[in-house]
Design an enzyme around this catalytic site. Sequence first.
Site, mmCIF file in Angstrom:
data_model
loop_
_atom_site.group_PDB
_atom_site.id
_atom_site.type_symbol
_atom_site.label_atom_id
_atom_site.label_comp_id
_atom_site.label_asym_id
_atom_site.label_seq_id
_atom_site.Cartn_x
_atom_site.Cartn_y
_atom_site.Cartn_z
ATOM 1 N N GLY A 142 0.789 -1.224 0.000
ATOM 2 C CA GLY A 142 0.000 0.000 0.000
ATOM 3 C C GLY A 142 0.822 1.276 0.000
ATOM 4 N N SER A 143 2.059 1.208 -0.500
ATOM 5 C CA SER A 143 2.843 2.453 -0.518
ATOM 6 C C SER A 143 2.227 3.467 -1.477
ATOM 7 C CB SER A 143 4.299 2.169 -0.891
ATOM 8 O OG SER A 143 4.433 1.764 -2.232
ATOM 9 N N ASN A 144 1.578 2.975 -2.525
ATOM 10 C CA ASN A 144 0.904 3.916 -3.445
ATOM 11 C C ASN A 144 -0.380 4.468 -2.839
ATOM 12 O OD1 ASN A 144 2.449 4.092 -6.117
ATOM 13 N ND2 ASN A 144 2.526 1.923 -5.561
ATOM 14 N N ASP B 254 -2.998 -5.264 -17.676
ATOM 15 C CA ASP B 254 -2.132 -4.086 -17.614
ATOM 16 C C ASP B 254 -2.061 -3.399 -18.975
ATOM 17 O OD1 ASP B 254 -1.488 -4.455 -14.856
ATOM 18 O OD2 ASP B 254 -0.192 -6.098 -15.448
ATOM 19 N N HIS C 10 0.753 0.545 -13.140
ATOM 20 C CA HIS C 10 1.568 -0.628 -13.475
ATOM 21 C C HIS C 10 3.037 -0.214 -13.589
ATOM 22 C CE1 HIS C 10 2.475 -4.602 -14.830
ATOM 23 N NE2 HIS C 10 3.019 -4.157 -15.942
ATOM 24 N N MET D 266 -3.964 -7.028 -7.269
ATOM 25 C CA MET D 266 -3.548 -8.219 -8.014
ATOM 26 C C MET D 266 -4.727 -9.163 -8.228
ATOM 27 S SD MET D 266 -0.561 -7.371 -8.616
ATOM 28 C CE MET D 266 0.957 -6.611 -8.056
ATOM 29 N N ASN E 94 -5.610 1.936 -13.438
ATOM 30 C CA ASN E 94 -4.632 0.991 -12.895
ATOM 31 C C ASN E 94 -3.236 1.592 -12.976
ATOM 32 O OD1 ASN E 94 -3.649 -1.612 -11.992
ATOM 33 N ND2 ASN E 94 -2.973 -1.994 -14.100
ATOM 34 N N GLU F 61 6.401 5.964 -9.161
ATOM 35 C CA GLU F 61 4.975 5.629 -9.054
ATOM 36 C C GLU F 61 4.250 6.573 -8.111
ATOM 37 O OE1 GLU F 61 4.333 0.903 -9.653
ATOM 38 O OE2 GLU F 61 5.017 1.506 -7.685
HETATM 39 C C1 GAR Z 1 3.242 -1.323 -7.461
HETATM 40 O O1 GAR Z 1 4.551 -1.411 -7.961
HETATM 41 C C2 GAR Z 1 2.239 -1.385 -8.597
HETATM 42 O O2 GAR Z 1 2.648 -0.701 -9.736
HETATM 43 C C3 GAR Z 1 2.166 -2.870 -8.827
HETATM 44 O O3 GAR Z 1 2.103 -3.401 -7.528
HETATM 45 C C4 GAR Z 1 2.907 -2.576 -6.661
HETATM 46 C C5 GAR Z 1 2.121 -2.258 -5.408
HETATM 47 O O4 GAR Z 1 2.920 -1.610 -4.448
HETATM 48 N N1 GAR Z 1 1.052 -3.230 -9.644
HETATM 49 C C6 GAR Z 1 1.107 -4.192 -10.574
HETATM 50 O O5 GAR Z 1 2.083 -4.880 -10.766
HETATM 51 C C7 GAR Z 1 -0.160 -4.375 -11.386
HETATM 52 N N2 GAR Z 1 0.052 -5.324 -12.415
HETATM 53 P P1 GAR Z 1 2.255 -0.938 -3.173
HETATM 54 O O6 GAR Z 1 1.356 -2.001 -2.539
HETATM 55 O O7 GAR Z 1 3.399 -0.587 -2.272
HETATM 56 O O8 GAR Z 1 1.471 0.269 -3.614
#
Ligand code: GAR
Length: 198
Positions: free
Chosen positions: A8-10, A154, A113, A94, A111, A183
């Site tokens: 969940g850093s995003n 994606d 990616h 995911m 989304n 990101e």
């Molecule tokens: C991120 O790098 C995002 O781009 C990726 O999962 C990670 C989640 O990080 N998403 C995918 O690969 C989608 N196909 P987070 O949980 O720290 O936000």
Amino acid sequence: MVLASGAGSNLQALIDAVDNGRLDAEIVAVIVNRRSAFAQERAASNNIATEFIGLRPYLDDHGDPGEARRRYDADLAETVLGHRPDLVVLAGWMHLFTMGFLSSFGGRVINLHPALPGEFPGPNAIDDAWHAHLTDGLDRTGVMVHLVPDEGVDNGPVLATEVVPITLDDDRESLEARIHAVEHDLLVRAVADYLEGL
Ligand code: GAR
């Protein structure tokens, strides 16, 4: 509304951007599909409504995985619609949606990616780019934010991209850290631009 499966850093970048005024929005709820997702704790500690809704009970109830996914997606769509979001942000989500989910949102699903359009779809994009660097000398990858109009993986109309260099000093961890930093900024900008255009 944010859907997440992992650290969940995003999500945190979005929460921070709302707090510091960079993003004029409210995160109405966060749904996770993995019990271990730290994203849920981030939501809870920021007083954002949050819920775990996993696929497993659907797989246990229906022998056919396709039917389980359809029912899961329909129930999830109903829960998400209950929050009346302007936008659904998949931030490390995911799970591949069927149209049973997507058609409920009139195209308002985006989304994030960790790769450039058309490159390294799927859950292991950073590993795939790192492997291409080691084997073929790939010297850049990237990040994109795109709309999710259909069941493509994606893949969809691109809202924002940023190239991320891979340098000779990098290891797998330093590349991942650089990608995440990009990101966190790109997602906030893309969501802000999208909401401004509504
Ligand atoms: C991120 O790098 C995002 O781009 C990726 O999962 C990670 C989640 O990080 N998403 C995918 O690969 C989608 N196909 P987070 O949980 O720290 O936000």
